[in-house]
Scaffold this motif. Structure first.
Motif, PDB file in Angstrom:
ATOM      1  N   ARG A 250       0.815  -1.303  -0.196  1.00 20.14           N
ATOM      2  CA  ARG A 250       0.193   0.127  -0.006  1.00 20.14           C
ATOM      3  C   ARG A 250       0.754   1.249  -0.124  1.00 20.14           C
ATOM      4  O   ARG A 250       0.455   2.240  -0.631  1.00 20.14           O
ATOM      5  N   ASP A 252       3.778   1.686  -1.386  1.00 22.75           N
ATOM      6  CA  ASP A 252       4.333   1.501  -2.517  1.00 22.75           C
ATOM      7  C   ASP A 252       3.602   2.290  -3.633  1.00 22.75           C
ATOM      8  O   ASP A 252       3.595   2.915  -4.385  1.00 22.75           O
ATOM      9  N   GLU A 253       2.189   1.541  -3.448  1.00 23.47           N
ATOM     10  CA  GLU A 253       1.113   2.165  -4.355  1.00 23.47           C
ATOM     11  C   GLU A 253       0.990   3.530  -4.091  1.00 23.47           C
ATOM     12  O   GLU A 253       0.561   4.670  -4.934  1.00 23.47           O
ATOM     13  N   ALA A 256       3.456   5.615  -5.671  1.00 23.71           N
ATOM     14  CA  ALA A 256       3.599   5.533  -6.928  1.00 23.71           C
ATOM     15  C   ALA A 256       2.430   6.968  -7.259  1.00 23.71           C
ATOM     16  O   ALA A 256       2.617   7.666  -8.345  1.00 23.71           O
ATOM     17  N   ARG A 257       1.455   6.910  -6.546  1.00 23.73           N
ATOM     18  CA  ARG A 257       0.351   8.124  -6.792  1.00 23.73           C
ATOM     19  C   ARG A 257       0.798   9.059  -6.422  1.00 23.73           C
ATOM     20  O   ARG A 257       0.432  10.213  -7.410  1.00 23.73           O
TER      21      ARG A 257
END
Length: 299
Positions: A250, A252-253, A256-257
């Protein structure tokens, strides 16, 4: 995988249950202690085989093989001895002696008593193999000052280890005869012959057989309990690891966002800079045109 179980009729002196039963007799324990420690014992209280100490339901208890105390003329305790037969699981023995000492000492003093009443304590392990790998048959430890070993701490605690498979290397005959019997089960002295006779008697005694079965059941229950605790701990570890991996995914996501949003923000900022640059250029041209008109008198 558990070790192959020995039939009761063949239990040797090196079996912890048999050792505790035999050395639970003071007429066996007293000459043994005098021989291997080179001391004279005034009187032994009846040994306590399989003595258990649980100081708290929250902390690890211990079960001695044989625990015995020497008493003086007036019944006062002079010295204490813990004798352990250890055939396997030898990696943690040094730290076990540390824990055993703590448990022995915690029981030795009543609340409010002063420390000087702590008496000599001998913790003794009988092992088949050399757990220290230094080629000795007997290891004797006590606390000494590191830079000057002539200075003793004086805590009166001694930890001895007897490697009975190396009995041939022992100079003292009285010690060698005991270690030889543990290694070969062949008695060669009056003391070891007495031990051997008692072993053979216990091997044929039905009441001892019943006690052994109960003891073995307790061991099996304890092993199963420890195995279940280990499995539960392993399960909790993998669950925690899974939660950590999901949280990391989560994160990492989210990162990324965030990077994507930052990219869009950078693009917008670049476009704004370009618009500002064009506006400044257009203004410069307008100012230049206005100046020219003023010079021509058109404004």
């Amino acid at each position: 995988m558990s070790a192959k179980r020995i039939p009761f009729e063949q239990l040797p002196i090196t079996n912890r249950f048999m050792f505790a039963m035999v050395f639970g007799h003071k007429e066996i324990a007293k000459p043994f202690l005098e021989a291997v420690l080179g001391i004279r014992i005034h009187e032994l209280k009846d040994p306590e085989p399989e003595k258990t100490i649980d100081v708290s339901p929250f902390y690890k208890g211990i079960r001695y093989d044989v625990f015995v105390k020497e008493t003086g003329p007036d019944g006062e305790v002079l010295r204490s001895f813990d004798i352990e037969m250890q055939m396997e699981d030898n990696v943690d023995i040094p730290k076990r002696t540390r824990y055993y000492q703590a448990m022995c000492d915690s029981e030795a003093l009543n609340k409010g008593e002063v420390y000087y009443k702590l008496n000599d304590l001998y913790i003794m392990f009988l092992c088949p193999e050399d757990i220290f790998g230094q080629g000795k048959a007997v290891y004797r430890f006590k606390n000494l000052e590191v830079d000057n070993p002539k200075i003793e701490l004086g805590d009166l605690c001694y930890k001895n280890f007897y490697i009975f498979n190396k009995y041939r290397d022992v100079a003292e005959k009285s010690i060698r005869e005991y270690l030889e019997y543990f290694a070969t089960r062949n008695p060669s002295s009056p003391e070891t012959k007495k031990i051997d006779r008692m072993v053979k008697w216990y091997q044929t005694d039905n009441e001892t057989r019943k006690r052994y079965m109960t003891w073995q059941q307790e061991i099996d229950i304890a092993v199963d309990h420890e195995r279940q605790r280990a499995n539960d701990a392993e399960k909790r570890f993998y669950e925690a690891k899974d939660r950590a991996n999901k949280a990391e995914a989560r994160a990492d996501e989210a990162e990324a966002r965030a990077n994507e949003a930052k990219g869009r923000a950078d693009e917008a900022e670049a476009r704004a800079d370009e618009v500002e640059r064009l506006a400044n250029a257009e203004k410069a041209r307008a100012d230049k045109y206005e100046k020219m008109l003023r010079e021509l008198g058109k404004l």
